[in-house]
Write an enzyme that holds these catalytic residues in place. Structure first.
Site, mmCIF file in Angstrom:
data_model
loop_
_atom_site.group_PDB
_atom_site.id
_atom_site.type_symbol
_atom_site.label_atom_id
_atom_site.label_comp_id
_atom_site.label_asym_id
_atom_site.label_seq_id
_atom_site.Cartn_x
_atom_site.Cartn_y
_atom_site.Cartn_z
ATOM 1 C CD GLU A 86 31.961 7.876 47.141
ATOM 2 O OE1 GLU A 86 31.508 9.038 47.268
ATOM 3 O OE2 GLU A 86 31.760 7.183 46.126
ATOM 4 C CD GLU B 48 29.246 4.062 45.854
ATOM 5 O OE1 GLU B 48 29.437 4.936 44.968
ATOM 6 O OE2 GLU B 48 28.869 4.333 47.012
#
Length: 665
Positions: free
Chosen positions: A277, A397
């Site tokens: 991320e 994810e």
């Protein structure tokens, strides 16, 4: 089994390796290829055949070594002399097969014994040089497809504390990974946070690196693909790159330089993911952030590839900025991957749904057409941008952001529809999905799913579609006669077959009718099923379809909830609530002038659990400190509680300093 001899099919592990040290010049070198197969197995014993193919310079004398991953023992062999010390085994050539020309193969075999398991060896070493293990090399697209479906071992090695248990999960065990594989997962994403384990000059703590390596070995021994990364370092220190460019880049490169060396022996089933991320603070704007993410991805690629050996062709995973599927972040990664001209690259994004639905804010209580379109738009973008151009994609994810607090933020049926649709659409777009699990889904102590119904829909979506419905709740007001209830079915390409109450099959025409996608439950059937009509769920019905997972309907008796006056503080304010069988969906908050009150003042609908939460057991509704922190002093706030039955109840609160008074309206 039971002492009988049986043939074991498909227990073959092919291995290919470089027989030179891992250097830049080694990238084009080739070495050994090992094929290990268990040709026969019975209780406590087995027969193994091993083929050694020389892909390097001609050999005159060879020794093949490996370690048993499951405590096996090697016994009598042929065409080699086998010695063993603990779990370490060495097979040395016989006099007549000492020479192996380039491209030639010698074979040997042996009898072995086993107790708990007979897992194939993870890796082999020929004359002291590690061969690649973990199966044959695949193209990036084939490899990514073989990883489907995947599971995240979250909140463990990625914890920011000094130990993998510091975020509340138990230590990783081989039994956990056995269970993960038994649940149908083909790959494990192993998030790792390194910052708490770095010493002077960014040297990784030896014990911690050894522990990560142990877990990787365990997963590979179970034929699971593994994706290893740099995880929460992203928001701990990597985000400071705009102000500390050289410092962040130096530390980042130092970590990956150590990891490429530590994991060089591992074969193609281990992939490296650049970082998790990507995010930055103090930048000049998105263009700079995109450029910095590209720079880190490029440096990661360079460090891994220059290390040579197995890493010269290892599959590498590169993220977009924020691992976002927005086109403005996808396009730069497409350009970068195409520019690197490396066939062994995978793109990754994350997906947590349409935000109002994902956290239950702004009235996003249902998985409606808007929330569905967010799924399809996101997956269409990454498919058309990457997959259609031959670049595979891993959804590294996925889940719902409301799960960060607890899984009850989203109503059960709406939650199930989201996961059913997501799994189906990802499959149609050839995207590999990896479920985010921080310990709240697969219970790592009991080995059971905390929500078996949720897992059933997730697993089913990997291969087929399931029928669902507009709702899974059938409300009957206790103070009124029961009437017919009609519910729209989402057939999703299936065919409705029947309806059950427990093991009893209900009668079509008498208990229910079907007209197209409209299911009508008759008043007599609902009356019978509701029994004495106590508040709450009186019966659970199961709709079955021609494929996929059945859909449950909860037959619920309710009356309008009753709230009572209350006083408290901004730190602890609870409204006494007699829910009377109903369930809270959302809450609105407005001042007397009609403007929105509380957090997220762009909407009157507040965020579930962040601003408010119900407690059905103790009979109250809590307004949180976060809610009152955004409420004006001495200004009356009218709350409107929306319940899943469709009823609304109003209530008012006034904050005076840290004191709060609540009254019924």
């Amino acid at each position: 089994m039971n002492g009988s001899r049986r043939t074991v099919l498909g227990a073959v592990v092919a291995l290919v390796a470089a027989v030179v040290p891992a250097t830049a010049s080694a990238a084009a070198e080739t070495g050994c290829e090992i094929t290990y197969s268990t040709t026969s197995q019975w209780q406590g014993g087995f027969v193994a055949d091993v083929a050694v193919t020389n892909r390097g310079a001609a050999l005159d004398g060879w020794a093949l070594s490996w370690e048993w991953p499951s405590g096996q023992q090697a016994g009598h062999g042929w065409n080699s002399k086998i010695t063993e010390s603990g779990d370490h085994v060495t097979a040395v050539n016989a006099g007549y097969n000492a020479k192996i020309a380039t491209g030639a193969t010698v074979k040997f075999g042996f009898y072995g014994t086993w107790a708990e398991a007979n897992t194939a060896p993870l890796s082999f070493s020929l004359n002291g040089v590690t061969c690649v293990h973990g199966g044959p090399r695949l193209t990036a697209m084939q490899h990514t497809a073989a990883m489907q479906p995947g599971w995240n071992l979250g909140n463990t090695l990625d914890s920011t504390g000094s130990d993998e248990t510091s975020w509340g999960n138990p230590r990783i065990t081989e039994a956990l990974l056995d269970n993960v594989k038994a649940q149908g997962f083909k790959s494990v994403r192993l998030p790792v946070t390194w910052s708490a384990h770095l010493g002077p000059d960014h040297v990784i703590e030896a014990a911690y690196l050894a522990r990560v390596k142990e877990v990787v070995r365990w997963a590979l021994a179970r034929d699971l693909y593994v994706m290893l990364n740099i995880h929460h370092d992203s928001w701990q220190w990597m985000l400071n790159m705009p102000a500390d460019h050289d410092g962040v880049l130096t530390r980042f490169n130092a970590i990956w330089t150590q990891l490429t060396g530590a994991f060089a022996e591992f074969g193609p089933k281990l992939t490296f993911e650049s970082w998790n991320e990507p995010q930055f603070t103090g930048s000049t704007g998105k263009p700079q952030e995109i450029a910095l993410n590209s720079e880190l991805n490029a440096s990661f690629h360079d460090v891994v590839r220059r290390s040579g050996g197995n890493n010269a062709t290892r599959l590498l995973v590169l993220p977009t900025l924020h691992t976002s599927s927005e086109q403005t972040y996808v396009d730069p990664l497409v350009e970068q991957i195409r520019g690197l001209a490396d066939p062994n690259l995978i793109a990754t994004v994350h997906y947590y749904g349409y935000w109002p639905f994902s956290v239950n804010v702004a009235g996003g209580t249902r998985f409606d057409a808007t929330a569905q379109k967010d799924v399809t738009d996101s997956f269409d973008r990454v498919h058309d941008s990457f997959v259609a151009r031959g670049i595979p994609v891993v959804i590294g994810e996925y889940g719902l952001l409301g799960f960060d607090r607890h899984t009850g933020t989203i109503e059960q049926g709406e939650k199930l529809k989201f996961f059913e649709h997501l799994g189906h659409y990802a499959r149609t777009k050839k995207l590999t999905t990896m479920l985010w699990d921080n310990g709240q889904h697969l219970n790592r102590t009991t080995g059971q799913w905390n929500d078996p119904e949720l897992y059933a829909h997730i697993r089913s979506s990997w291969t087929t579609r399931s029928g669902t419905a507009y709702t899974d709740q059938v409300f009957n007001e206790k103070s009124s006669p029961i009437t017919d209830k009609t519910i729209a079915l989402n057939l999703n390409g299936t065919r409705f077959t029947d309806l059950h109450h427990g093991s009893t099959k209900l009668t079509r025409g008498r208990d229910y009718t079907i007209s197209g996608d409209q299911l009508t439950l008759t008043a007599p059937a609902l009356t019978r099923l509701s029994g004495s009509r106590g508040y709450g769920t009186n019966a659970v019905l199961t709709a079955r379809f021609s494929q996929g997972v059945p859909w449950r309907f909860y037959v619920i008796t309710y009356d309008t909830p009753v709230l009572s006056n209350a006083s408290g503080t901004t730190e602890e304010f609870e409204i006494p609530t007699a829910f009377r069988g109903d369930q809270l969906a959302t809450m609105e908050a407005r001042y007397d002038d009609g403007t929105n009150a509380g957090p997220h003042d762009w909407t009157s609908f507040k965020e579930y659990d962040r601003a408010f939460r119900p407690d059905y057991t103790d009979g109250h509704t809590t307004l949180t400190p976060d809610f009152f922190a955004a409420v004006r002093e001495n200004a009356r706030v009218t709350l409107t509680f929306h319940y899943w039955s469709g009823v609304k109840v109003t209530y008012s609160v006034v904050r005076s300093g840290s004191s709060v008074t609540g009254t019924t309206v």
